[in-house]
Design a protein around this motif. Structure first.
Motif, mmCIF file in Angstrom:
data_model
loop_
_atom_site.group_PDB
_atom_site.id
_atom_site.type_symbol
_atom_site.label_atom_id
_atom_site.label_comp_id
_atom_site.label_asym_id
_atom_site.label_seq_id
_atom_site.Cartn_x
_atom_site.Cartn_y
_atom_site.Cartn_z
ATOM 1 N N LEU A 134 37.864 35.049 47.579
ATOM 2 C CA LEU A 134 37.579 36.498 48.207
ATOM 3 C C LEU A 134 37.389 36.286 49.613
ATOM 4 O O LEU A 134 37.012 35.478 50.246
ATOM 5 C CB LEU A 134 36.089 36.740 47.617
ATOM 6 N N LYS A 135 37.856 37.436 50.572
ATOM 7 C CA LYS A 135 37.673 37.775 51.681
ATOM 8 C C LYS A 135 36.177 37.975 52.063
ATOM 9 O O LYS A 135 35.652 38.796 51.137
ATOM 10 C CB LYS A 135 38.596 38.504 52.366
ATOM 11 N N PRO A 136 35.777 37.621 53.103
ATOM 12 C CA PRO A 136 34.206 38.198 53.608
ATOM 13 C C PRO A 136 33.980 39.579 53.269
ATOM 14 O O PRO A 136 34.919 40.643 53.886
ATOM 15 C CB PRO A 136 34.238 37.750 54.797
ATOM 16 N N GLY A 137 33.068 40.281 52.463
ATOM 17 C CA GLY A 137 32.828 41.542 52.436
ATOM 18 C C GLY A 137 33.706 42.084 51.372
ATOM 19 O O GLY A 137 33.565 43.295 50.901
ATOM 20 N N GLU A 138 34.561 41.419 50.613
ATOM 21 C CA GLU A 138 35.318 41.924 49.543
ATOM 22 C C GLU A 138 34.657 41.856 48.299
ATOM 23 O O GLU A 138 34.096 40.867 48.040
ATOM 24 C CB GLU A 138 36.716 41.031 49.496
ATOM 25 N N SER A 139 34.697 43.018 47.492
ATOM 26 C CA SER A 139 34.027 42.929 46.314
ATOM 27 C C SER A 139 34.764 42.232 45.188
ATOM 28 O O SER A 139 35.867 42.323 45.184
ATOM 29 C CB SER A 139 33.909 44.443 45.676
ATOM 30 N N TYR A 140 34.049 41.514 44.267
ATOM 31 C CA TYR A 140 34.638 40.859 43.150
ATOM 32 C C TYR A 140 35.235 41.789 41.955
ATOM 33 O O TYR A 140 36.017 41.702 41.478
ATOM 34 C CB TYR A 140 34.001 40.011 42.422
ATOM 35 N N PHE A 141 34.727 43.007 41.949
ATOM 36 C CA PHE A 141 34.824 43.750 40.883
ATOM 37 C C PHE A 141 36.134 44.890 41.160
ATOM 38 O O PHE A 141 35.834 45.932 41.684
ATOM 39 C CB PHE A 141 33.472 44.833 40.682
ATOM 40 N N GLN A 142 37.240 44.024 41.132
ATOM 41 C CA GLN A 142 38.338 44.720 41.125
ATOM 42 C C GLN A 142 39.438 44.528 39.918
ATOM 43 O O GLN A 142 39.208 43.459 39.016
ATOM 44 C CB GLN A 142 39.343 44.094 42.258
ATOM 45 N N PHE A 143 40.058 45.314 39.494
ATOM 46 C CA PHE A 143 40.775 45.435 38.357
ATOM 47 C C PHE A 143 41.668 43.976 38.016
ATOM 48 O O PHE A 143 41.520 43.321 37.111
ATOM 49 C CB PHE A 143 41.686 46.653 37.987
ATOM 50 N N GLU A 144 42.303 43.626 39.199
ATOM 51 C CA GLU A 144 43.049 42.342 38.929
ATOM 52 C C GLU A 144 42.140 40.987 38.728
ATOM 53 O O GLU A 144 42.956 40.205 38.186
ATOM 54 C CB GLU A 144 43.907 42.066 40.265
ATOM 55 N N ASN A 145 40.845 41.091 39.027
ATOM 56 C CA ASN A 145 40.173 40.049 38.696
ATOM 57 C C ASN A 145 39.728 40.058 37.041
ATOM 58 O O ASN A 145 39.082 39.063 36.735
ATOM 59 C CB ASN A 145 38.766 40.112 39.472
ATOM 60 N N PHE A 146 39.976 41.099 36.490
ATOM 61 C CA PHE A 146 39.689 41.257 35.102
ATOM 62 C C PHE A 146 40.633 41.372 34.227
ATOM 63 O O PHE A 146 40.731 41.573 32.924
ATOM 64 C CB PHE A 146 38.394 42.538 34.750
ATOM 65 N N PHE A 147 41.953 41.415 34.643
ATOM 66 C CA PHE A 147 43.099 41.694 33.884
ATOM 67 C C PHE A 147 43.359 40.697 33.197
ATOM 68 O O PHE A 147 43.493 41.271 31.646
ATOM 69 C CB PHE A 147 44.280 41.688 34.937
ATOM 70 N N THR A 148 43.275 39.378 33.020
ATOM 71 C CA THR A 148 43.469 38.492 32.127
ATOM 72 C C THR A 148 42.281 38.666 30.983
ATOM 73 O O THR A 148 42.541 38.520 29.688
ATOM 74 C CB THR A 148 43.264 37.167 32.530
ATOM 75 N N ALA A 149 41.233 38.794 31.344
ATOM 76 C CA ALA A 149 39.920 38.958 30.619
ATOM 77 C C ALA A 149 39.960 40.325 29.504
ATOM 78 O O ALA A 149 39.869 39.996 28.389
ATOM 79 C CB ALA A 149 38.653 38.966 31.099
ATOM 80 N N PHE A 150 40.500 41.156 30.108
ATOM 81 C CA PHE A 150 40.681 42.567 29.377
ATOM 82 C C PHE A 150 41.674 42.358 28.376
ATOM 83 O O PHE A 150 41.380 42.911 27.081
ATOM 84 C CB PHE A 150 40.942 43.633 30.407
#
Length: 107
Positions: free
Chosen positions: A47-63
């Motif tokens: 993650l870049k500074p200030g960037e939120s973790y809650f983005q679709f690409e971060n949950f793509f595999t899990a979903f």
């Protein structure tokens, strides 16, 4: 006595298959959890500074893998919810009885 042993062997084989399906599901679940934990840690570290973790690409595999895992769970546990505990055996007996009645009608 032979009939009892045949019935016992059949029930044993059925139980053995159910245990194998359960073991397969739990292995699938364990892989899902471990791989997704690794993905979370990799994504957090990138993650870049200030960037939120809650983005679709971060949950793509899990979903999408979760959908597959849910389907696997339904195939292992859900058939009793949909068809009842003894549904398969009752249907087999029903079909055998219908076949016997048809044979009796033709004789």
């Amino acid at each position: 006595m032979e009939n009892y042993n045949d019935h016992f062997d059949e029930r044993y084989e059925d139980a053995k298959k159910r245990v194998k399906r359960l073991k397969g599901f739990y292995s699938h679940l364990m892989a899902y959890v471990l791989v997704n934990i690794m993905i979370v840690f990799l994504n957090i570290s990138n993650l870049k500074p200030g960037e939120s973790y809650f983005q679709f690409e971060n949950f793509f595999t899990a979903f999408f893998w979760g959908i597959g895992l849910l389907a696997h769970a339904v195939s292992v546990f859900g058939h009793h919810l949909i068809f009842g505990k003894d549904w398969e055996e009752k249907k087999i007996k029903e079909f055998m009885e219908k076949e016997r009645q048809q044979q009796d009608r033709w004789e």
